[in-house]
Every structure is written in structure tokens, then in C-alpha cells.
Design a protein around this motif. Structure first.
Motif, PDB file in Angstrom:
ATOM      1  N   GLN A 135       1.018  -0.951  -0.212  1.00  0.00           N
ATOM      2  CA  GLN A 135       0.225  -0.136   0.270  1.00  0.00           C
ATOM      3  C   GLN A 135       0.676   0.674  -0.092  1.00  0.00           C
ATOM      4  O   GLN A 135       1.768   1.848   0.440  1.00  0.00           O
ATOM      5  N   PRO A 136       0.286   2.618  -0.876  1.00  0.00           N
ATOM      6  CA  PRO A 136       1.126   3.665  -0.778  1.00  0.00           C
ATOM      7  C   PRO A 136       1.193   3.724   0.722  1.00  0.00           C
ATOM      8  O   PRO A 136       0.490   3.521   1.818  1.00  0.00           O
ATOM      9  N   LEU A 137       1.585   5.770   1.072  1.00  0.00           N
ATOM     10  CA  LEU A 137       1.496   5.790   2.309  1.00  0.00           C
ATOM     11  C   LEU A 137       0.020   6.622   2.204  1.00  0.00           C
ATOM     12  O   LEU A 137       0.461   6.462   3.832  1.00  0.00           O
ATOM     13  N   ARG A 138      -0.499   7.229   1.279  1.00  0.00           N
ATOM     14  CA  ARG A 138      -1.920   7.637   2.144  1.00  0.00           C
ATOM     15  C   ARG A 138      -2.870   6.721   2.659  1.00  0.00           C
ATOM     16  O   ARG A 138      -4.044   6.199   3.374  1.00  0.00           O
ATOM     17  N   GLN A 139      -2.921   5.248   1.482  1.00  0.00           N
ATOM     18  CA  GLN A 139      -3.433   4.439   2.221  1.00  0.00           C
ATOM     19  C   GLN A 139      -3.067   3.558   3.220  1.00  0.00           C
ATOM     20  O   GLN A 139      -3.770   3.040   4.247  1.00  0.00           O
ATOM     21  N   THR A 140      -1.925   3.407   3.046  1.00  0.00           N
ATOM     22  CA  THR A 140      -0.946   2.795   4.536  1.00  0.00           C
ATOM     23  C   THR A 140      -1.458   3.436   6.089  1.00  0.00           C
ATOM     24  O   THR A 140      -2.255   3.059   7.604  1.00  0.00           O
ATOM     25  N   GLU A 141      -2.402   5.047   6.070  1.00  0.00           N
ATOM     26  CA  GLU A 141      -2.186   5.483   6.974  1.00  0.00           C
ATOM     27  C   GLU A 141      -3.738   5.509   7.500  1.00  0.00           C
ATOM     28  O   GLU A 141      -4.010   4.815   8.485  1.00  0.00           O
ATOM     29  N   GLY A 142      -4.103   5.035   6.504  1.00  0.00           N
ATOM     30  CA  GLY A 142      -6.013   4.806   7.263  1.00  0.00           C
ATOM     31  C   GLY A 142      -6.374   3.094   7.326  1.00  0.00           C
ATOM     32  O   GLY A 142      -6.919   2.794   7.856  1.00  0.00           O
ATOM     33  N   PHE A 143      -5.392   2.659   6.718  1.00  0.00           N
ATOM     34  CA  PHE A 143      -5.187   1.177   6.699  1.00  0.00           C
ATOM     35  C   PHE A 143      -5.020   0.704   8.465  1.00  0.00           C
ATOM     36  O   PHE A 143      -5.517  -0.022   9.258  1.00  0.00           O
ATOM     37  N   VAL A 144      -3.757   1.444   9.540  1.00  0.00           N
ATOM     38  CA  VAL A 144      -3.415   1.512  10.089  1.00  0.00           C
ATOM     39  C   VAL A 144      -4.481   2.128  11.228  1.00  0.00           C
ATOM     40  O   VAL A 144      -5.031   1.926  12.484  1.00  0.00           O
ATOM     41  N   GLY A 145      -5.072   3.561  10.868  1.00  0.00           N
ATOM     42  CA  GLY A 145      -6.399   4.316  11.212  1.00  0.00           C
ATOM     43  C   GLY A 145      -7.678   3.455  11.458  1.00  0.00           C
ATOM     44  O   GLY A 145      -7.804   3.261  12.972  1.00  0.00           O
ATOM     45  N   SER A 146      -7.820   2.202  10.748  1.00  0.00           N
ATOM     46  CA  SER A 146      -8.858   1.645  10.695  1.00  0.00           C
ATOM     47  C   SER A 146      -8.678   0.548  11.828  1.00  0.00           C
ATOM     48  O   SER A 146      -9.107   0.502  12.577  1.00  0.00           O
ATOM     49  N   LEU A 147      -7.249   0.368  11.830  1.00  0.00           N
ATOM     50  CA  LEU A 147      -6.643  -0.852  13.158  1.00  0.00           C
ATOM     51  C   LEU A 147      -6.849  -0.243  14.600  1.00  0.00           C
ATOM     52  O   LEU A 147      -7.265  -1.208  15.296  1.00  0.00           O
ATOM     53  N   VAL A 148      -6.836   0.893  14.502  1.00  0.00           N
ATOM     54  CA  VAL A 148      -6.735   1.364  15.688  1.00  0.00           C
ATOM     55  C   VAL A 148      -8.011   1.281  16.608  1.00  0.00           C
ATOM     56  O   VAL A 148      -8.047   1.776  17.951  1.00  0.00           O
ATOM     57  N   LYS A 149      -8.339   1.828  15.040  1.00  0.00           N
ATOM     58  CA  LYS A 149     -10.088   2.058  15.135  1.00  0.00           C
ATOM     59  C   LYS A 149     -11.197   0.400  16.106  1.00  0.00           C
ATOM     60  O   LYS A 149     -11.957   0.885  17.122  1.00  0.00           O
ATOM     61  N   LEU A 150     -11.064  -0.146  15.206  1.00  0.00           N
ATOM     62  CA  LEU A 150     -10.992  -1.365  15.069  1.00  0.00           C
ATOM     63  C   LEU A 150     -10.655  -2.264  17.090  1.00  0.00           C
ATOM     64  O   LEU A 150     -11.124  -2.610  17.505  1.00  0.00           O
ATOM     65  N   MET A 151      -9.294  -1.487  17.012  1.00  0.00           N
ATOM     66  CA  MET A 151      -9.281  -2.229  18.927  1.00  0.00           C
ATOM     67  C   MET A 151      -9.556  -1.334  19.666  1.00  0.00           C
ATOM     68  O   MET A 151      -9.368  -1.701  21.073  1.00  0.00           O
ATOM     69  N   GLY A 152     -10.661   0.005  19.369  1.00  0.00           N
ATOM     70  CA  GLY A 152     -10.702   0.769  20.240  1.00  0.00           C
ATOM     71  C   GLY A 152      -9.650   1.367  21.220  1.00  0.00           C
ATOM     72  O   GLY A 152      -9.460   2.242  22.835  1.00  0.00           O
ATOM     73  N   LEU A 153      -8.493   1.760  21.148  1.00  0.00           N
ATOM     74  CA  LEU A 153      -7.277   2.820  21.239  1.00  0.00           C
ATOM     75  C   LEU A 153      -7.198   4.270  21.323  1.00  0.00           C
ATOM     76  O   LEU A 153      -7.804   4.667  19.927  1.00  0.00           O
ATOM     77  N   ASP A 154      -6.718   4.772  22.187  1.00  0.00           N
ATOM     78  CA  ASP A 154      -6.387   5.855  21.803  1.00  0.00           C
ATOM     79  C   ASP A 154      -5.202   6.616  21.759  1.00  0.00           C
ATOM     80  O   ASP A 154      -4.471   7.255  22.360  1.00  0.00           O
ATOM     81  N   LEU A 155      -5.356   6.307  20.358  1.00  0.00           N
ATOM     82  CA  LEU A 155      -3.448   6.672  19.815  1.00  0.00           C
ATOM     83  C   LEU A 155      -4.202   7.255  18.554  1.00  0.00           C
ATOM     84  O   LEU A 155      -4.387   6.892  17.698  1.00  0.00           O
ATOM     85  N   LEU A 156      -3.193   8.083  18.505  1.00  0.00           N
ATOM     86  CA  LEU A 156      -3.051   8.712  17.375  1.00  0.00           C
ATOM     87  C   LEU A 156      -2.423   8.356  16.096  1.00  0.00           C
ATOM     88  O   LEU A 156      -1.662   7.765  16.291  1.00  0.00           O
ATOM     89  N   VAL A 157      -2.360   8.504  14.906  1.00  0.00           N
ATOM     90  CA  VAL A 157      -1.951   7.727  13.384  1.00  0.00           C
ATOM     91  C   VAL A 157      -1.040   8.742  13.161  1.00  0.00           C
ATOM     92  O   VAL A 157      -1.579   9.696  12.400  1.00  0.00           O
ATOM     93  N   PRO A 158       0.120   8.661  12.626  1.00  0.00           N
ATOM     94  CA  PRO A 158       0.646   9.595  11.735  1.00  0.00           C
ATOM     95  C   PRO A 158       0.484   9.510  10.436  1.00  0.00           C
ATOM     96  O   PRO A 158       0.262   7.930   9.584  1.00  0.00           O
TER      97      PRO A 158
END
Length: 329
Positions: free
Chosen positions: A79-102
Motif C-alpha cells: 500500500q502507498p503511504l496514504r492507504q497505509t495511514e487509513g489502514f492503520v487508522g482503521s486498525l486502531v479504531k477496531l481495537m478501541g485504542l486512544d492512539l494518534l496515527v501518523p
């Protein structure tokens, strides 16, 4: 070499057959390589935010571990960087974590010169049998096709050279480096060997490491780093000649030349185990199949980081399990 010399009478050579002795475990490891059940461990969650520094300037938000995690997921799933940002953001959201995604710009900026945490090599692994080889990886640019087709001048070099050192004992990549296409294999060798954290008892490489004039610089470097007992297997060219002191004090290269003149090149390849170098070429093919034949990053520092992460990914897959073979016929 044997294939080229014996292609006309290949029918006389019976191909060996092998059997996998750990098929159940190896089959499970292959299945796990495609498992998309991804979860961030508590250790990664705890180290996601960067530690505050006491010097002047802005405070970093993300740790190096968080940047490495995002870039690794982007390379694994191509995945390119923009899609990587969205992928990690969805993963953090599914886990219910309070983390910022670069964001993608942060990943690109922090990726340049990023130092990856290296896993310490276990002392029980034993000495290293090292096979070194190199291959080319495409980069962003116009490429040779446009240059040859329309006679245009390429804006930049269209490929980089990837140098890999494979440990025959563990099957893992022991060292890696990415250089420009103008860097020769012997020139890149010292930096590769500096990454080795164990004793190398055997070194195998192709004729490119024999040097432009002789193979003594490479042999001297290996002896200096790993001692006089290191077994060096590098084929000299057809035009190689013995040194002036070959009679009284032959060098390692002189010994290889004499063995080839006595029994032939094919016999020397069998007796020296040079054919094991094919496993290094197989590792290159594995890289291009799993990681890809081209680099996504645009700048050279980011490309070097991408190559290091690709090495880390292949080693993680190797840890899941390897096939063990035995000759059946």
C-alpha cells in the motif's frame, strides 16, 4: 556454470529428488504467512508515543517503533503511504485504542534514515555460513523502456542495487544494504560484514567478488574480520593467473586456481560447495515475489529504510517455519 557447459548432454545427469520431512509444520507456516488477523500488542501500544525530550524545539509525537510498524504494514500489504495511514487508522479504531496515527507526510519524513530495532542473534545459533549476492530493484522514474523507445534521457537512475547476505544455517538474511547501481559488489562488502554479529566460518560469493584484478582484497578483509580459519569460496575468472609467490607461499586465490586447473571447474564447484550459492539467488527471487521487484519510496534515504524493513519482513516469515528436506533418490 554446470548448466551452461552441459546443456547439450543434460539427459546424462539424473536430477535428485527431495522429500519434505516436516510437511505439517511447514504447511501451517505457509498458511500463517497469509493470515490477516492483525493486532497491536500491549508493548507496541505502550511505546507508540515518543518520549519527551529535554532539549529545545518541538516535541516528537510518534516513536520510531510506531513509524516502523506503519511502514511494515504498508510494505506487507503493498500500500502507498496514504492507504497505509487509513489502514492503520482503521486498525486502531477496531481495537478501541486512544492512539494518534501518523499521516503520510510524517511517515515519509520520518522514514528517511530510520534506525530499525534489530533482534539480537541467539548465541545457540552457532557460526554463520554466509552467501552474499546482489540484484537490481526498480525505482520511480521514466525507466529504460522510454529511453530506448523515444531516445529520451532518463531523469534519474531507474534502479538500485540490493545486496543481501544469507545465513545458510538459519535461512535468515544476516545483512542487507541498498546502494546505487554504480557501487560494485566488493565495494559494498565491508558495510555488509559490519552488520554481522557472529562468527563467519564460511563465505560463498560469485566471481564479481574476485575483484577487478585479483581476489586478495576480499580474502584479506574476511581473514581480518573472522580469522584465518574462515573458508572462502569465490570462483576466479577463466583468465586468472597465479601470483608470483604461488610456488612457495600460495594465497587462497592461488589455491582455488590450482584446484580448477587440476580437476576442472565443475569438480571444484562440487568439492568446495560453491553450488550452495544458488540458495542466495533463490532468496533474491523470494524478495521480488513477496516484497516486490521495485521500490515505492522516491528518495534514496527512504529507499534504504524500505529495504531494511523488507529484510525484517522476510526474516519474520522465516521464523514461522522452514521446510526441511532429505534426499530420496
Amino acid at each position: 556454470m554446470p548448466h551452461k557447459f552441459n546443456d547439450g548432454r543434460r539427459h546424462k545427469f539424473e536430477k535428485k529428488r527431495y522429500r519434505i520431512t516436516n510437511w505439517a509444520g511447514y504447511n501451517e507456516s505457509l498458511r500463517r504467512r497469509g493470515d490477516v488477523t492483525i493486532w497491536l500488542s500491549p508493548e507496541v501500544e505502550a511505546a507508540w508515543r515518543a518520549e519527551r525530550r529535554k532539549t529545545r524545539g518541538g516535541q516528537p509525537v510518534y516513536s520510531d517503533l510506531s513509524i516502523v510498524t506503519c511502514l511494515t504494514l504498508g510494505i506487507v500489504y503493498n500500500q502507498p503511504l496514504r492507504q497505509t495511514e487509513g489502514f492503520v487508522g482503521s486498525l486502531v479504531k477496531l481495537m478501541g485504542l486512544d492512539l494518534l496515527v501518523p499521516d503520510y507526510s510524517t511517515l515519509s519524513r520520518r522514514g528517511a534514515g530510520l534506525i530499525l530495532p534489530m533482534k539480537a542473534r541467539a548465541s545457540t545459533d552457532g557460526p554463520i555460513h554466509l552467501v552474499v549476492d546482489s540484484t537490481g530493484l526498480k525505482i520511480f522514474g521514466e525507466g529504460e523502456w522510454l529511453e530506448n523507445k523515444h531516445k529520451t534521457k532518463a531523469k534519474r537512475k531507474s534502479w538500485r542495487k540490493l545486496h543481501l547476505g544469507l545465513d545458510l544455517v538459519t535461512g535468515e538474511i544476516a545483512c542487507t544494504d541498498l546502494t546505487t547501481d554504480s557501487v560494485g559488489d566488493p565495494t559494498a562488502l565491508p558495510e555488509l560484514l559490519d552488520q554481522i554479529d557472529g562468527d563467519v566460518t564460511r563465505f560463498i560469493a560469485d566471481g564479481a567478488y574476485d575483484g577487478a584484478y585479483d581476489g586478495d582484497p576480499t580474502s584479506d578483509l574476511l581473514v581480518k574480520l573472522f580469522g584465518v580459519d574462515v573458508e572462502i569460496t569465490i570462483p576466479p575468472p577463466k583468465t586468472a593467473v597465479l601470483s608470483a609467490e604461488a610456488v612457495g607461499n600460495p594465497t587462497l586465490r592461488d589455491q582455488r586456481i590450482a584446484a580448477i586447473r587440476t580437476g576442472g571447474r565443475m569438480a571444484w564447484q562440487v568439492s568446495s560447495g560453491y553450488n550452495q550459492r544458488s540458495r542466495g539467488e533463490t532468496q533474491m527471487g523470494r524478495w521480488k515475489m513477496v516484497i516486490g521487484p521495485k521500490l515505492k519510496a522516491r528518495s534514496f534515504p527512504n529507499q534504504k529504510t524500505e529495504a531494511k524493513i523488507g529484510t525484517h519482513i522476510l526474516n519474520k516469515m522465516t521464523e514461522l517455519g522452514r521446510a526441511k528436506f532429505e534426499v530420496v533418490a
